[in-house]
Design an enzyme around this catalytic site. Sequence first.
Site, PDB file in Angstrom:
ATOM      1  N   TRP A 155       0.810  -1.223   0.000  1.00 13.32           N
ATOM      2  CA  TRP A 155       0.000   0.000   0.000  1.00 13.32           C
ATOM      3  C   TRP A 155       0.844   1.275   0.000  1.00 13.32           C
ATOM      4  O   TRP A 155       0.302   2.360  -0.172  1.00 13.32           O
ATOM      5  CB  TRP A 155      -0.936   0.012   1.227  1.00 13.32           C
ATOM      6  CG  TRP A 155      -0.203  -0.293   2.505  1.00 13.32           C
ATOM      7  CD1 TRP A 155      -0.136  -1.505   3.135  1.00 13.32           C
ATOM      8  CD2 TRP A 155       0.611   0.597   3.284  1.00 13.32           C
ATOM      9  NE1 TRP A 155       0.673  -1.423   4.244  1.00 13.32           N
ATOM     10  CE2 TRP A 155       1.138  -0.142   4.358  1.00 13.32           C
ATOM     11  CE3 TRP A 155       0.946   1.954   3.168  1.00 13.32           C
ATOM     12  CZ2 TRP A 155       1.984   0.423   5.316  1.00 13.32           C
ATOM     13  CZ3 TRP A 155       1.788   2.522   4.122  1.00 13.32           C
ATOM     14  CH2 TRP A 155       2.293   1.751   5.173  1.00 13.32           C
ATOM     15  N   ASN A 156       2.160   1.177   0.238  1.00 12.52           N
ATOM     16  CA  ASN A 156       2.889   2.443   0.432  1.00 12.52           C
ATOM     17  C   ASN A 156       3.201   3.187  -0.877  1.00 12.52           C
ATOM     18  O   ASN A 156       3.340   4.406  -0.879  1.00 12.52           O
ATOM     19  CB  ASN A 156       4.140   2.253   1.304  1.00 12.52           C
ATOM     20  CG  ASN A 156       5.117   1.263   0.745  1.00 12.52           C
ATOM     21  OD1 ASN A 156       4.811   0.544  -0.201  1.00 12.52           O
ATOM     22  ND2 ASN A 156       6.303   1.220   1.328  1.00 12.52           N
ATOM     23  N   LYS A 179      -2.229  -8.587  -7.503  1.00 11.32           N
ATOM     24  CA  LYS A 179      -3.136  -8.312  -6.391  1.00 11.32           C
ATOM     25  C   LYS A 179      -2.544  -7.165  -5.596  1.00 11.32           C
ATOM     26  O   LYS A 179      -1.521  -7.308  -4.931  1.00 11.32           O
ATOM     27  CB  LYS A 179      -3.283  -9.527  -5.464  1.00 11.32           C
ATOM     28  CG  LYS A 179      -4.375  -9.280  -4.408  1.00 11.32           C
ATOM     29  CD  LYS A 179      -4.177 -10.037  -3.119  1.00 11.32           C
ATOM     30  CE  LYS A 179      -3.270  -9.367  -2.135  1.00 11.32           C
ATOM     31  NZ  LYS A 179      -3.741  -8.096  -1.565  1.00 11.32           N
ATOM     32  N   PRO A 180      -3.185  -5.982  -5.684  1.00  7.47           N
ATOM     33  CA  PRO A 180      -2.692  -4.861  -4.878  1.00  7.47           C
ATOM     34  C   PRO A 180      -3.151  -5.005  -3.423  1.00  7.47           C
ATOM     35  O   PRO A 180      -4.018  -5.831  -3.125  1.00  7.47           O
ATOM     36  CB  PRO A 180      -3.347  -3.645  -5.524  1.00  7.47           C
ATOM     37  CG  PRO A 180      -4.550  -4.165  -6.228  1.00  7.47           C
ATOM     38  CD  PRO A 180      -4.335  -5.619  -6.517  1.00  7.47           C
ATOM     39  N   ALA A 181      -2.586  -4.201  -2.532  1.00  2.00           N
ATOM     40  CA  ALA A 181      -3.024  -4.221  -1.129  1.00  2.00           C
ATOM     41  C   ALA A 181      -4.482  -3.764  -1.056  1.00  2.00           C
ATOM     42  O   ALA A 181      -4.879  -2.838  -1.777  1.00  2.00           O
ATOM     43  CB  ALA A 181      -2.131  -3.298  -0.309  1.00  2.00           C
ATOM     44  N   GLY A 233       6.736  -6.398  -0.154  1.00  3.15           N
ATOM     45  CA  GLY A 233       5.981  -6.319   1.102  1.00  3.15           C
ATOM     46  C   GLY A 233       6.866  -6.717   2.265  1.00  3.15           C
ATOM     47  O   GLY A 233       8.099  -6.650   2.170  1.00  3.15           O
ATOM     48  N   SER A 234       6.230  -7.168   3.337  1.00  2.30           N
ATOM     49  CA  SER A 234       6.993  -7.442   4.559  1.00  2.30           C
ATOM     50  C   SER A 234       7.779  -8.746   4.430  1.00  2.30           C
ATOM     51  O   SER A 234       7.405  -9.651   3.683  1.00  2.30           O
ATOM     52  CB  SER A 234       6.034  -7.530   5.737  1.00  2.30           C
ATOM     53  OG  SER A 234       5.141  -8.608   5.541  1.00  2.30           O
ATOM     54  N   GLU A 255      11.039  -8.248  -2.894  1.00  2.00           N
ATOM     55  CA  GLU A 255      11.542  -6.963  -2.413  1.00  2.00           C
ATOM     56  C   GLU A 255      10.918  -6.785  -1.042  1.00  2.00           C
ATOM     57  O   GLU A 255       9.751  -6.433  -0.926  1.00  2.00           O
ATOM     58  CB  GLU A 255      11.156  -5.866  -3.407  1.00  2.00           C
ATOM     59  CG  GLU A 255      12.052  -4.669  -3.319  1.00  2.00           C
ATOM     60  CD  GLU A 255      11.430  -3.593  -2.485  1.00  2.00           C
ATOM     61  OE1 GLU A 255      11.697  -3.586  -1.251  1.00  2.00           O
ATOM     62  OE2 GLU A 255      10.683  -2.785  -3.031  1.00  2.00           O
ATOM     63  N   LEU A 256      11.706  -7.108  -0.004  1.00  2.00           N
ATOM     64  CA  LEU A 256      11.145  -7.209   1.348  1.00  2.00           C
ATOM     65  C   LEU A 256      11.568  -6.018   2.207  1.00  2.00           C
ATOM     66  O   LEU A 256      11.929  -4.974   1.693  1.00  2.00           O
ATOM     67  CB  LEU A 256      11.571  -8.549   1.951  1.00  2.00           C
ATOM     68  CG  LEU A 256      11.234  -9.764   1.062  1.00  2.00           C
ATOM     69  CD1 LEU A 256      11.732 -11.056   1.668  1.00  2.00           C
ATOM     70  CD2 LEU A 256       9.735  -9.844   0.802  1.00  2.00           C
ATOM     71  N   CYS A 289      10.257   1.341   2.343  1.00  2.00           N
ATOM     72  CA  CYS A 289      11.213   0.291   2.736  1.00  2.00           C
ATOM     73  C   CYS A 289      12.645   0.791   2.643  1.00  2.00           C
ATOM     74  O   CYS A 289      13.546   0.151   3.155  1.00  2.00           O
ATOM     75  CB  CYS A 289      10.996  -0.959   1.901  1.00  2.00           C
ATOM     76  SG  CYS A 289      10.880  -0.593   0.171  1.00  2.00           S
ATOM     77  N   GLU A 386      11.512  -2.151  11.489  1.00  2.00           N
ATOM     78  CA  GLU A 386      11.236  -1.030  10.585  1.00  2.00           C
ATOM     79  C   GLU A 386      10.243  -0.106  11.295  1.00  2.00           C
ATOM     80  O   GLU A 386       9.148  -0.556  11.653  1.00  2.00           O
ATOM     81  CB  GLU A 386      10.582  -1.543   9.306  1.00  2.00           C
ATOM     82  CG  GLU A 386      11.547  -1.890   8.216  1.00  2.00           C
ATOM     83  CD  GLU A 386      10.829  -2.188   6.906  1.00  2.00           C
ATOM     84  OE1 GLU A 386      11.106  -1.508   5.928  1.00  2.00           O
ATOM     85  OE2 GLU A 386       9.984  -3.098   6.879  1.00  2.00           O
TER      86      GLU A 386
END
Length: 487
Positions: A155-156, A179-181, A233-234, A255-256, A289, A386
């Site tokens: 979502w960011n 699939k977006p947030a 994402g996370s 990409e975490l 991130c 984070e």
Amino acid sequence: MLKQIAEQLVKTGSYINGRWQQSAQHFTVLNPANQQVLLSVADASASDAERAVCAAADAFASWAALPAAKRSELLQRWYQLVMQHQDDLARLLTLEQGKPLSEAKGEIAYGASYLQWFAEEAKRLYGDTIPAPSNDKRIIVQRQPVGVVAAITPWNFPNAMLARKAAAALAAGCTFIVKPAHQTPLSALALAELAHQAGIPAGVFNVVVGTDAKAIGEVLTQHVKVAKFSFTGSTAVGKQLLKQCADSVKRVSMELGGNAPFIVFDDADLDAAVQGLMAAKFRNAGQTCVCANRILVQQSVYQAFADKLAIAMTQLKVADGLTDGCHIGPLIDDKAVAKVTQLLQSALDDGAKLLLGGSAHSAGAQFFQPTLLTDVQPQMAISNDEIFGPVAALMAFDSEQEAIALANSTEYGLAAYFYSRDIGRVFRVAQALQFGMVGINEGIISNAAAPFGGVKQSGYGREGSKYGLDDYTDIKYLCLGGLQPAM
Ligand code: ADP
């Protein structure tokens, strides 16, 4: 305002095989600045995701067979439409995500720059010829699209994270499902509308919006027709999805999370370092991130730097992202506010000192004051998690070796930053930092020409740049034999 934008750009359901889907179930999208409902969107299920995968699989052969110049032309058209609608897309982004409108406009241009970049790269998917070990053979290497690509985005950066994956995938000749947030589906649906208008064929680009991330994620990571999975994402969710991809041996890019160090050495230009930190720390209210998470300042300039930073931070205007001159909008939801509050409290309990801010902001329930902490220590939770909020945490160090050791003492390896004017130190430190990206005397590092990505538990794969197509292509080796030498 939303009504007008929505009428033009947003159909409130998933976009699968060139059509907009409806559903009996709906979910609401909230404005994080005031928690008001923006729109109600059809809630897609796992079987919708499955249909999207099948549509992408059916569309693959003809999309891959298009001449690269034609794929390039369609991506260019999509890029132009995005830029034509930059202002409306930015408003929509601010409404659902909260970031200041100026940043949202920047994100739309940044996301679009990947469409443009990969429209160009599509034409440069070069192969190789390699000298063969004998004269009766030729070795030819070609790059071919991997097939159907599925992605899950956060979502960011609801526009740019999606655009930079889709652009590379489509340029390489892959078809795509994302699939977006669920917090920020509208920017993704608007991108789908513009892809449709650009003439991207049915099934090539699909958006599945739904709240059951687990069920949709299982389809996207386990379906045998998906060749590659890309996630931003996370780290916790990424690790789970990576396991899910194992059974069908999918190509994966991850990409975490990050835990970026921002190092200020005693020979740095302190004003430039403050300026760089303001950008690297407070963009998107600290919710990126690559945000500076641990600010390491050499002891001899520590106080001077903290004083300059405090002055700069008092200028930050916290408000609804649509307000003129706003620098910091709301955090994405109440869980984010709770997390920042808890990390801050635990740092204070462990001996950190509060110089500025420290609590919720009067602008609304999800707003947080820009906060400056000093005397932070490496073992504190705030140095290891984070923060994802507008909290600058300062830690002192004595020597260059100590700074490098502190910076590297994390399982993450996405971005790092440092400020120094000593050329020897610049090369030593750049070499020693275990991160995928290093900003040297610079706080904003990401652009379409550069390879974005991490090492260690921040993941693997690179987005953007001339390397960005690698993750979406397979290398095929052709051995041409039986060639007789000239008589
Ligand atoms: P963040 O902390 O940024 O929300 P997440 O990793 O939770 O990070 O979310 C990033 C993306 O992953 C979102 O699109 C979210 O819906 C999705 N997601 C979260 N949990 C799962 C899951 N178990 N399976 C698949 N996708 C998930």
